[in-house]
Design an enzyme around this catalytic site. Structure first.
Site: not given
Ligand code: BGC
Length: 767
Positions: A319-321, A323
């Site tokens: 995932t992105d941070i 998220d």
């Protein structure tokens, strides 16, 4: 009991002496239940799948979920920042009690990185039951940009203007050398989002607006990075990001929703990811935003049906941070984080970049207990993560090393970054041979503007700090533009550098700048934007900064020659000023060699060869990439002033190139066939130079309306004065003449296509 612990410790000790000997770091604590030293997963000679299978079979559910969790370094430092002072208690807790298998980010010197990661890895390897090493991720997006001594390359948008895949490969190779020994295993690069929306504040992180340029430079980066032999015995993983549709938010802001029809998604947004998969990219990061009404992190359609089933990606999806949390906080697509966790894992997430809290671990465990997620689903992700760790050789070489740190920040590495900057900077306008500055025509040069004496503005964001480190933390021996120009300006020409405070209209420094203008022959003015990352760069107006406009206007009012140098992450709107300036240069964020490269181009020591990798809008009301649909072009043509200020592919040289003899091997092509196109490019000027040869195709009639033109091939050639080269482009009907429908099925239709290269044009027909 004591005896047993001692025994375990001894076994562990024997086994780990076979690893690269760790530097004294963290004093180990004993561990329990250690598998025998000859356990199959420890046997490097076995096939990766067999090792993975053996290891998974030994893992508890908690150990598995921990592998799916990535935490930020700031959660294990003494002061909670990215500064590399390890809080041993915290990291021990994360690794031993929560089984966290991955960490990311931080900033400091090479030696501090080695010590920091040695400490972390020793705990993971020596103090846990199974000794699974941690995988550490970084955002080394333009060089090893979180290492004090490392060399900063141009950001991707600048690099893309070189149209040279070899430069992307060179950046990757240097980044690998300057990070692998420090214990950085995984780089969240390259960005493969197609930068078709210039409002988007991450435009400078992309390889520009064209899918082919993004694909080729991205793939070159990935291969060079993941296959680097210079870093043996280490291996590194790249990360294709951000899947998918991130770069064209409807209203231009970071992480704002995108609305992209499936057909458009397949035609313009998937190619760079396909190219990355073909190049073997091991991991992928998800788009933080939402696409067509669904947060991508929760989209089974995008993360499983499209990514896994259709595009056949089998690497790790991170995932992105934070998220998963954003699905509650930002998208409002789920009412609780637990539901968001379910949705994201169910959709296809392998690892959560949870960063600062451990809720992910708790929720996944609960979801399994409630039988909403199965352990088989967890095993699927853990299998991918462990495979990655085995493939990188982490079990054999878990520790960083300090014996080769002198390979970081070397003159050779700097030369690569300098070359990249030199060949990427674009000369957009050069009236009456204003450039290069010559000692006869421009004897008194005034350099002014916000980047004249700044390193920060050249290196841009993601330089030691997220938003770009302050001036005093920038690379020590880096040359500013002022310093480089001072050194290179041919005598008897003289250089005056205006005070950076002159930026403030109405200040005493501004008045002094006006006096300095009156004494100058030519004014080189740097304009643009101070570095920003992500949402910090959200803007409602791309117009040139009012102070920069005032400075440019003052030069024009006094009738002096104005050279505008744009240092910026995206185009600034300045149509009127560009019309009146004698010369315009786009440098983007050219990195550590940027000052020197610009000075070389300004003084003619280097011949510019960059071409614009994006379309520079004429005004805020009409922002579009070059591959607009025919109907769009129809309207544009009706109002000539709606053409871009500077077009995609525009760029000048100090020499001249002429194109001739465009020939086709046939004017008919079958659906499975190929034809050969050749063109001759000649350097008809007086000095050696490089030319990016761009081949465009137009499908004249299409059931789904076709772009007015599309880049189909490109190649950069070096030519001496008078030298000519005949270049070949093999047109393959399937690859170049078909396009996807909304289900990604290829459509290939009979009819005419035209080919353009330089000023040459030819037509052929598909049978
Ligand atoms: C960015 C990613 C980056 C991640 C980790 C996020 O804010 O969107 O591109 O890789 O942070 O630093």
């Amino acid at each position: 009991m004591k005896g047993l612990l001692f025994c375990c410790f001894m076994i562990a000790g024997t086994f780990y002496t076979s690893f690269a000997q760790p530097r004294p770091g963290v004093r180990p604590e004993p561990r329990q239940g250690v598998p025998p030293t000859d356990a199959p997963y420890r046997n490097a000679k076995l096939a990766t799948d067999a090792r993975v299978q053996d290891l998974i079979a030994r893992m508890t559910l908690e150990e598995k979920i921990g592998q799916m969790t990535q935490m930020c370094a700031s959660s294990i430092t003494l002061d909670g920042t990215k500064k590399l002072d390890l809080n041993v208690d915290k990291i021990r807790d994360l690794i031993k009690n929560h089984h966290v298998g991955s960490l990311l980010s931080g900033t400091g010197t090479a030696q501090r990185w080695v010590d920091f990661l040695m400490g972390i890895q020793q705990i993971a390897v020596r103090e846990t039951r199974l000794g699974i090493p941690v995988i550490f991720g970084m955002d080394h997006v333009h060089g090893a940009d979180y290492v004090d001594e490392a060399i900063m390359f141009p950001h991707n948008l600048t690099l893309a203007c070189s149209f040279d895949t070899e430069l992307a490969a060179s950046m990757a190779r240097v980044t690998a050398i300057e990070s692998a020994d420090l214990g950085h295993h995984w780089n969240f690069a390259p960005v493969l989002d197609v930068g078709k929306n210039v409002n988007w504040p991450r435009l400078y992180e992309t390889f520009g607006e064209d899918p082919l340029v993004c694909s080729r430079l991205g793939a070159a980066y990935i291969s060079a990075f993941q296959e680097s032999k210079d870093i043996s015995p280490y291996k590194l993983a790249a990360c294709a990001k951000h899947f998918i549709g991130y770069s064209d938010p409807k209203y231009g802001w970071d992480r704002a929703p995108s609305e992209i029809p499936d057909q458009v998604l397949h035609e313009f947004f998937t190619p760079s990811f396909y190219a990355a998969f073909k190049a073997g990219v091991k991991t992928l990061m998800v788009n933080s935003g939402e696409l067509n009404g669904e947060p991508v992190h929760g989209s089974k359609f995008l993360l499983t049906d499209l990514l896994r089933k259709q595009m056949k990606f089998d690497g790790v999806v991170v995932t992105d941070i934070k998220d998963i949390n954003k699905m509650v906080e930002m998208h409002g697509s789920n009412d609780t984080e637990k539901e968001a966790t379910f949705r994201s894992v169910d959709a296809g997430t392998d690892m959560s970049m949870a960063c600062s809290d451990l809720a992910f671990i708790r929720y996944v465990k609960e979801l399994i207990a409630e039988k909403r997620l199965t352990e088989a689903r967890i095993d699927e992700s853990v299998r991918r993560i462990l495979k990655l760790k085995f493939e990188l050789g982490l079990f054999e070489n878990p520790y960083p090393r300090a014996d080769r740190l002198k390979r970081i920040g070397t003159v050779e590495n700097y030369k690569e970054a300098l070359k990249a900057a030199e060949e990427s900077i674009v000369l957009l306008k050069n009236e009456a041979g204003t450039l290069p500055l010559s000692s006869t025509r421009a004897t008194k040069v005034l350099l002014a503007g916000f980047t004249a004496s700044s390193k920060r503005n050249l290196n841009g964001p993601w330089t030691l700090e997220w938003q770009g480190a302050p001036e005093d933390r920038q690379p020590k021996d880096m040359m500013t533009l002022a310093a480089a120009l001072q050194k290179m300006l041919p005598k008897p020409a003289s250089l005056t550098v205006a005070d950076s405070a002159a930026e403030a209209i109405g200040s005493a420094a501004f008045d002094k700048f006006k006096q300095q203008i009156s004494l100058a022959d030519v004014v080189v003015l740097t304009v643009g934007e101070v570095p920003y990352s992500e949402f910090k760069g959200n803007a409602t107006d791309l117009s040139i900064n009012a102070n920069h406009r005032a400075m440019a206007q003052a030069v024009l009012d006094m009738g002096k020659d104005l050279v505008l140098v744009v240092i910026s992450g995206r185009p600034v709107l300045m149509t009127d000023l560009a019309a009146k300036a004698k010369a315009v240069i786009f440098a983007g964020y050219p990195g550590q060699g940027g000052g020197e490269a610009l000075a070389k181009i300004l003084t003619g020591q280097a011949n510019p060869s960059g071409k614009l990798a994006f379309s520079w809008p004429v005004g805020g009301a009409h922002i579009a990439p070059y591959y607009v649909k025919k109907s769009e072009y129809f309207h544009r043509k009706a109002w000539e002033n709606n053409l871009p200020l500077f077009q995609f592919g525009q760029g000048l040289s100090y020499t001249r190139f002429t194109y001739s003899d465009l020939k086709l091997s046939d004017t008919l092509i079958s659906r499975e066939g190929t034809i050969k196109a050749t063109v001759t490019v000649r350097n008809t000027g007086l000095r050696a130079g490089k030319e990016c040869v761009l081949w465009f195709l137009t499908d004249e009639v299409g059931t789904i309306t076709r772009p007015v033109k599309k880049l189909a091939n490109f190649e950069k050639v070096a030519l001496k004065p008078g030298e000519a080269r005949t270049l070949t482009f093999e047109i393959n009907a399937h690859d170049h003449l078909s396009y996807p429908d909304k289900e990604a099925r290829r459509i290939i239709e009979p009819g005419y296509h035209s080919l353009r290269v330089g000023g040459e044009e030819a037509r052929f027909r598909l049978k």
